[in-house]
Enzyme design. Structure first.
Site, PDB file in Angstrom:
ATOM      1  N   ASP A   1       0.813  -1.229   0.000  1.00  0.00           N
ATOM      2  CA  ASP A   1       0.000   0.000   0.000  1.00  0.00           C
ATOM      3  C   ASP A   1       0.841   1.271   0.000  1.00  0.00           C
ATOM      4  O   ASP A   1       0.291   2.372   0.023  1.00  0.00           O
ATOM      5  CB  ASP A   1      -0.919   0.019   1.235  1.00  0.00           C
ATOM      6  CG  ASP A   1      -2.222  -0.716   0.970  1.00  0.00           C
ATOM      7  OD1 ASP A   1      -2.546  -0.951  -0.212  1.00  0.00           O
ATOM      8  OD2 ASP A   1      -2.924  -1.051   1.948  1.00  0.00           O
TER       9      ASP A   1
ATOM     10  N   HIS B   1     -11.184   7.115   4.416  1.00  0.00           N
ATOM     11  CA  HIS B   1     -10.284   8.271   4.534  1.00  0.00           C
ATOM     12  C   HIS B   1     -11.043   9.499   4.045  1.00  0.00           C
ATOM     13  O   HIS B   1     -11.834   9.404   3.101  1.00  0.00           O
ATOM     14  CB  HIS B   1      -9.045   8.100   3.633  1.00  0.00           C
ATOM     15  CG  HIS B   1      -7.913   7.356   4.278  1.00  0.00           C
ATOM     16  ND1 HIS B   1      -7.050   6.561   3.568  1.00  0.00           N
ATOM     17  CD2 HIS B   1      -7.488   7.313   5.574  1.00  0.00           C
ATOM     18  CE1 HIS B   1      -6.143   6.046   4.387  1.00  0.00           C
ATOM     19  NE2 HIS B   1      -6.385   6.483   5.603  1.00  0.00           N
TER      20      HIS B   1
ATOM     21  N   ALA C   1      -7.932  -1.717  -4.293  1.00  0.00           N
ATOM     22  CA  ALA C   1      -7.391  -1.599  -2.927  1.00  0.00           C
ATOM     23  C   ALA C   1      -8.023  -0.419  -2.194  1.00  0.00           C
ATOM     24  O   ALA C   1      -7.645  -0.096  -1.064  1.00  0.00           O
ATOM     25  CB  ALA C   1      -5.886  -1.411  -2.983  1.00  0.00           C
TER      26      ALA C   1
ATOM     27  N   CYS D   1      -5.089   9.437  -3.616  1.00  0.00           N
ATOM     28  CA  CYS D   1      -4.371   8.525  -2.710  1.00  0.00           C
ATOM     29  C   CYS D   1      -2.951   8.257  -3.202  1.00  0.00           C
ATOM     30  O   CYS D   1      -2.051   7.987  -2.401  1.00  0.00           O
ATOM     31  CB  CYS D   1      -5.098   7.187  -2.609  1.00  0.00           C
ATOM     32  SG  CYS D   1      -6.742   7.304  -1.911  1.00  0.00           S
TER      33      CYS D   1
ATOM     34  N   SER E   1     -48.634  -4.543  26.639  1.00  0.00           N
ATOM     35  CA  SER E   1     -49.037  -3.280  26.024  1.00  0.00           C
ATOM     36  C   SER E   1     -47.772  -2.487  25.758  1.00  0.00           C
ATOM     37  O   SER E   1     -47.179  -1.930  26.685  1.00  0.00           O
ATOM     38  CB  SER E   1     -49.956  -2.457  26.912  1.00  0.00           C
ATOM     39  OG  SER E   1     -50.132  -1.193  26.282  1.00  0.00           O
ATOM     40  N   MET E   2     -47.382  -2.477  24.512  1.00  0.00           N
ATOM     41  CA  MET E   2     -46.159  -1.761  24.180  1.00  0.00           C
ATOM     42  C   MET E   2     -46.289  -0.283  24.559  1.00  0.00           C
ATOM     43  O   MET E   2     -45.439   0.287  25.228  1.00  0.00           O
ATOM     44  CB  MET E   2     -45.899  -1.921  22.679  1.00  0.00           C
ATOM     45  CG  MET E   2     -44.700  -1.179  22.201  1.00  0.00           C
ATOM     46  SD  MET E   2     -44.161  -1.766  20.617  1.00  0.00           S
ATOM     47  CE  MET E   2     -45.548  -1.430  19.577  1.00  0.00           C
TER      48      MET E   2
ATOM     49  N   ASP F   1     -46.853 -15.930  25.720  1.00  0.00           N
ATOM     50  CA  ASP F   1     -48.245 -15.507  25.631  1.00  0.00           C
ATOM     51  C   ASP F   1     -48.687 -15.045  27.016  1.00  0.00           C
ATOM     52  O   ASP F   1     -48.463 -15.737  28.018  1.00  0.00           O
ATOM     53  CB  ASP F   1     -49.094 -16.697  25.161  1.00  0.00           C
ATOM     54  CG  ASP F   1     -50.556 -16.373  25.164  1.00  0.00           C
ATOM     55  OD1 ASP F   1     -51.039 -15.839  24.159  1.00  0.00           O
ATOM     56  OD2 ASP F   1     -51.232 -16.617  26.197  1.00  0.00           O
TER      57      ASP F   1
HETATM   58  P1  NAD Z   1     -49.681  -2.064  21.589  1.00  0.00           P
HETATM   59  O1  NAD Z   1     -49.429  -2.412  20.174  1.00  0.00           O
HETATM   60  O2  NAD Z   1     -49.049  -0.894  22.183  1.00  0.00           O
HETATM   61  O3  NAD Z   1     -49.307  -3.342  22.487  1.00  0.00           O
HETATM   62  C1  NAD Z   1     -49.800  -4.627  22.272  1.00  0.00           C
HETATM   63  C2  NAD Z   1     -48.697  -5.587  22.685  1.00  0.00           C
HETATM   64  O4  NAD Z   1     -49.233  -6.874  22.897  1.00  0.00           O
HETATM   65  C3  NAD Z   1     -47.634  -5.734  21.602  1.00  0.00           C
HETATM   66  O5  NAD Z   1     -46.380  -5.431  22.162  1.00  0.00           O
HETATM   67  C4  NAD Z   1     -47.732  -7.207  21.199  1.00  0.00           C
HETATM   68  O6  NAD Z   1     -46.495  -7.791  20.880  1.00  0.00           O
HETATM   69  C5  NAD Z   1     -48.297  -7.841  22.439  1.00  0.00           C
HETATM   70  N1  NAD Z   1     -49.014  -9.109  22.230  1.00  0.00           N
HETATM   71  C6  NAD Z   1     -49.833  -9.456  21.222  1.00  0.00           C
HETATM   72  N2  NAD Z   1     -50.315 -10.696  21.433  1.00  0.00           N
HETATM   73  C7  NAD Z   1     -49.777 -11.136  22.595  1.00  0.00           C
HETATM   74  C8  NAD Z   1     -49.907 -12.328  23.349  1.00  0.00           C
HETATM   75  N3  NAD Z   1     -50.704 -13.324  22.962  1.00  0.00           N
HETATM   76  N4  NAD Z   1     -49.211 -12.438  24.506  1.00  0.00           N
HETATM   77  C9  NAD Z   1     -48.380 -11.454  24.909  1.00  0.00           C
HETATM   78  N5  NAD Z   1     -48.241 -10.304  24.240  1.00  0.00           N
HETATM   79  C10 NAD Z   1     -48.936 -10.133  23.111  1.00  0.00           C
HETATM   80  O7  NAD Z   1     -51.237  -2.004  21.686  1.00  0.00           O
HETATM   81  P2  NAD Z   1     -52.233  -1.808  22.901  1.00  0.00           P
HETATM   82  O8  NAD Z   1     -51.523  -1.407  24.155  1.00  0.00           O
HETATM   83  O9  NAD Z   1     -53.083  -3.005  22.943  1.00  0.00           O
HETATM   84  O10 NAD Z   1     -53.077  -0.617  22.328  1.00  0.00           O
HETATM   85  C11 NAD Z   1     -52.540   0.668  22.083  1.00  0.00           C
HETATM   86  C12 NAD Z   1     -53.568   1.711  22.432  1.00  0.00           C
HETATM   87  O11 NAD Z   1     -54.717   1.598  21.615  1.00  0.00           O
HETATM   88  C13 NAD Z   1     -54.022   1.582  23.869  1.00  0.00           C
HETATM   89  O12 NAD Z   1     -54.175   2.846  24.453  1.00  0.00           O
HETATM   90  C14 NAD Z   1     -55.352   0.905  23.726  1.00  0.00           C
HETATM   91  O13 NAD Z   1     -56.211   1.205  24.807  1.00  0.00           O
HETATM   92  C15 NAD Z   1     -55.859   1.484  22.408  1.00  0.00           C
HETATM   93  N6  NAD Z   1     -56.836   0.581  21.769  1.00  0.00           N
HETATM   94  C16 NAD Z   1     -58.125   0.954  21.812  1.00  0.00           C
HETATM   95  C17 NAD Z   1     -59.087   0.094  21.307  1.00  0.00           C
HETATM   96  C18 NAD Z   1     -60.521   0.456  21.436  1.00  0.00           C
HETATM   97  O14 NAD Z   1     -60.811   1.453  22.051  1.00  0.00           O
HETATM   98  N7  NAD Z   1     -61.403  -0.317  20.878  1.00  0.00           N
HETATM   99  C19 NAD Z   1     -58.701  -1.113  20.730  1.00  0.00           C
HETATM  100  C20 NAD Z   1     -57.355  -1.457  20.696  1.00  0.00           C
HETATM  101  C21 NAD Z   1     -56.421  -0.586  21.229  1.00  0.00           C
END
Ligand code: NAD
Length: 684
Positions: free
Chosen positions: A57, A160, A250, A256, A626-627, A670
């Site tokens: 090089d 570089h 290279a 270079c 609930s994510m 689950d």
């Molecule tokens: P989210 O996507 O934030 O979370 C759902 C989670 O559940 C995900 O992380 C997913 O991987 C997990 N999941 C799915 N199946 C599963 C299982 N069998 N076992 C374990 N985990 C599992 O959704 P969220 O918290 O359900 O909803 C987000 C918002 O929407 C909330 O505020 C909720 O109240 C609202 N929402 C309202 C309605 C309604 O008013 N009709 C309906 C749905 C959601």
């Protein structure tokens, strides 16, 4: 220049070399280099460095050093494969009458490959992040009495600076923006006016169109697209193409292959750099807790560089190690950002003991001063008037507000609660954090922490549930506080009855969720379905699709969940148990909500405040599928609170369980199965 007598691809130290080992045609290389030399010789005198066997090089002489007037700053190659070139360059520079300067320390610097003089602006563009270390930039500014502008290379193909940037006569700048990080592009844009910037595209960049030799109005290069030729033509340049594809194998091309011998010092130049550094110490079980690795990764990820100055390795499993590190960043704000992350890992600034935190007033209601320190989940102390003051209401993503006075106080605050004039901690000085470091032999911590090694696989679920049950029993006996965050999946998977049981038996002291968990729980309680599905038979029922709306309507008619229980309409389920047991709950609204239920708080600021109130003082938080709500709660929870996150998606579990603290555990399973197993383990 150095003739390619021994040139070849013999090893791989950049992506261009991969797949090209021993694939260089010596004949072609020689012919291309000779043609290139002749083109240059039309304009300039050329001196030659003798090629040496075993240094393939060395043909890329740009990397041998950086010359200014009669001074030569010698390179220190990053890769062992090229380190043998150094003595050849040193000898040549000396013989040619240059005063050879070595940069201090043992830090890589790859010459004109990474340091390009821009005489029109009187500055030196210097790259870092790939080969040349940021740590040498200040020394370079000092040695050459130049203003150094540090640019971070972000694409390893452009390893570089001279592969992706070239200052041209008349103040023009040829560059490939995608090779740089965002901050560096901003710097280039601030220094070089738009009309002087020539940004090239991907295919020109791949043909090394920035790697040019510029002599007056001529640019000599491997290849340029017709568009680029037009742009350069409009800028007053004549493009001379000379094929160099044997050298591309290279990872090198025209620039270079050439080192400038006649760089002149710009008039009135003054040494300056924005690079800043700080020394930190980090102590604990650095190796088996991975703390040192985390610290080092943090520095690199955030664009800094480090040098371990001392390392005392604890010899036994239980003994503590200590490292002292010099951390360097391209600017004050980058350094502060890196330091605040390191503080969160428990690092201490060596000078932190002597300095107070810098406090600046909030410029307006709801607005923090620039360069505010962003709080973390770890217990933090701030130094005010010479004393360390603990920060109250610790949480993530807030700022720290100090109330000075005879007895100073400090607390975490959110932007929205800031009032104009509040004194906010800025920078990273005068702060210290106690990060949790696992102690392999420390009793109760150990009991829980063995799960905290991360996310549990199927195999370990049983064991982890057993531990969570043990933990919950412990808190119930000690009259502690367990908070459950739950999503509607709990109901869909048949876990509602189990959660209801936990509430009834005193295992839940607060319940957080959204509209959906309550709607589906109440639908099941009133109509036996969840989203129209009969959970016992596992099949949809006729007209079931309107069941959840009917449930909402009923609660609305009653005026709320509590009222529905009092009126004898709601007689079972999760929320019935909450009302009956006096367990507070908070439902935070979202854009998805149907109805909503009268209990759902659609003002999200109020909902966040409500969550914060219920989370405060928690000993353990169970996050059930609930994510949205789990992440929300994670951000407001300080370190030290036991966290168990149950979700079927490993990404969600990892995000929540990976808080850098060992009190958190993730279970990928689950949620219905989890709850049923938990009840078994609790012997309910
Ligand atoms: P989210 O996507 O934030 O979370 C759902 C989670 O559940 C995900 O992380 C997913 O991987 C997990 N999941 C799915 N199946 C599963 C299982 N069998 N076992 C374990 N985990 C599992 O959704 P969220 O918290 O359900 O909803 C987000 C918002 O929407 C909330 O505020 C909720 O109240 C609202 N929402 C309202 C309605 C309604 O008013 N009709 C309906 C749905 C959601």
């Amino acid at each position: 220049m150095c003739a390619p007598a021994f040139y070849g691809v013999e090893y791989v130290i950049n992506p261009w070399m991969a797949g090209n080992i021993h694939r260089v045609s010596h004949e072609n290389a020689l012919a291309q280099w000779e043609q290139f030399r002749q083109r240059l010789a039309e304009f300039v005198d050329i001196e030659f460095l003798d090629p040496a066997p075993g240094l393939p090089d060395m043909v890329f002489t740009a990397n041998g050093g950086l010359l200014l007037e009669k001074k030569a700053v010698l390179s220190r190659f990053l890769y062992r494969e090229r380190q043998g070139e150094r003595d050849h360059f040193r000898r040549w520079f000396k013989r040619a009458g240059y005063e050879v300067a070595d940069l201090p320390g043992d830090i890589p610097f790859e010459g004109e490959g990474d340091a390009l003089l821009d005489p029109e602006r009187g500055l030196l563009w210097v790259g870092y992040g790939m080969r040349t270390d940021l740590g040498v930039h200040p020394a370079l500014a000092e040695a050459l009495n130049l203003r150094v502008v540090s640019l971070r290379l972000a694409d390893e193909r452009f390893y570089h600076l001279d592969t992706c940037l070239c200052p041209l006569t008349g103040g023009w700048l040829l560059y490939y923006p995608r090779a740089f990080d965002a901050d560096s592009i901003l710097q280039i844009e601030q220094i070089v006016p738009c009309e002087k910037r020539i940004a090239i595209g991907d295919s020109d960049a791949a043909a090394f169109a920035c790697n040019v030799v510029n002599i007056g109005r001529h640019v000599v290069m491997n290849h340029a697209s017709p568009e680029l030729k037009t742009v350069l033509g409009h800028a007053g340049f004549k493009v001379i193409e000379t094929p160099l594809d044997e050298f591309l194998k290279a990872g090198g091309a025209a620039k270079c292959l050439v080192l400038h011998l006649d760089n002149h010092a710009p008039p009135k130049s003054v040494a300056s750099t924005t690079v800043r550094e700080s020394v930190i110490t980090i102590e604990g079980h650095l190796l088996h807790a991975g703390l040192l690795e985390k610290a080092v990764d943090t520095v690199i990820e955030k664009g800094g560089s480090f040098q371990v100055m001392h390392f005392d390795l604890g010899k036994q499993q239980s003994s503590v190690s200590r490292a002292e590190m010099r951390v360097v960043a391209a600017s004050e704000s980058r350094l502060n950002s890196i330091l605040s992350h390191l503080l969160a890992l428990g690092a201490k600034r060596v000078s932190a003991h002597e300095i107070d935190a810098t406090l600046l007033p909030a410029p307006a209601d709801g607005v923090a001063p620039e360069d505010f320190y962003a709080s973390t989940i770890y217990p933090t102390e701030v130094r005010v008037a010479g004393a360390w003051v603990p920060v109250a209401n610790q949480r993530m993503d807030g700022v720290v507000v100090v109330e000075p006075g005879i007895k100073p106080a400090a607390r975490c605050a959110l932007f929205r609660t800031l009032r104009k004039g509040d004194l906010v901690v800025t920078g990273a000085g005068g702060l210290r954090t106690r990060a949790k470091s696992p102690k392999p032999d420390s009793g109760a911590d150990h009991e829980f922490s063995f799960m905290g090694a991360g996310v549990s696989s199927e195999r370990r679920v049983d064991l982890v549930v057993e531990r969570i049950a043990w933990e919950m029993r412990r808190w119930r006996e000690q009259k502690g506080k367990i908070v459950v965050v739950a999503g509607p999946v709990v109901i869909h998977t048949g876990g509602g009855e189990h959660l209801a049981r936990l509430i009834r038996d005193g295992y839940v002291q607060a319940l957080l969720g959204g509209n959906a968990i309550a709607v589906h729980d109440i639908e099941q309680a009133l109509l036996g379905t969840s989203l129209g599905v009969d959970l016992i038979r596992g099949a949809p029922v006729d007209h079931g699709h309107r069941h959840h709306l009917a449930a909402i309507n009923t609660i609305r008619r009653c005026g709320g969940i509590r009222q529905a229980v009092e009126q004898g309409i709601l007689t079972r389920g999760v929320f019935f148990e909450c009302v009956r047991a006096g367990v507070p709950f908070s439902l935070a609204g979202s854009i998805r909500d149907d109805g909503p239920l009268p209990d759902t708080q659609m003002d999200l600021i109020k909902a966040q405040d409500d969550y914060t109130r219920l989370v405060r003082g928690a000993d353990m938080i169970l996050m059930l599928s609930s994510m949205l709500h789990s992440i929300g709660v994670g951000n407001m929870t300080p370190a030290g609170v036991r966290l168990a996150c149950i979700d079927i998606n490993p990404a969600v579990v990892t995000k929540l369980a990976d808080r850098g603290s060992l009190e958190s555990v993730g279970v990928v399973t689950d949620v219905g199965l989890f709850l049923s197993l938990l009840l078994q383990r609790l012997a309910l």
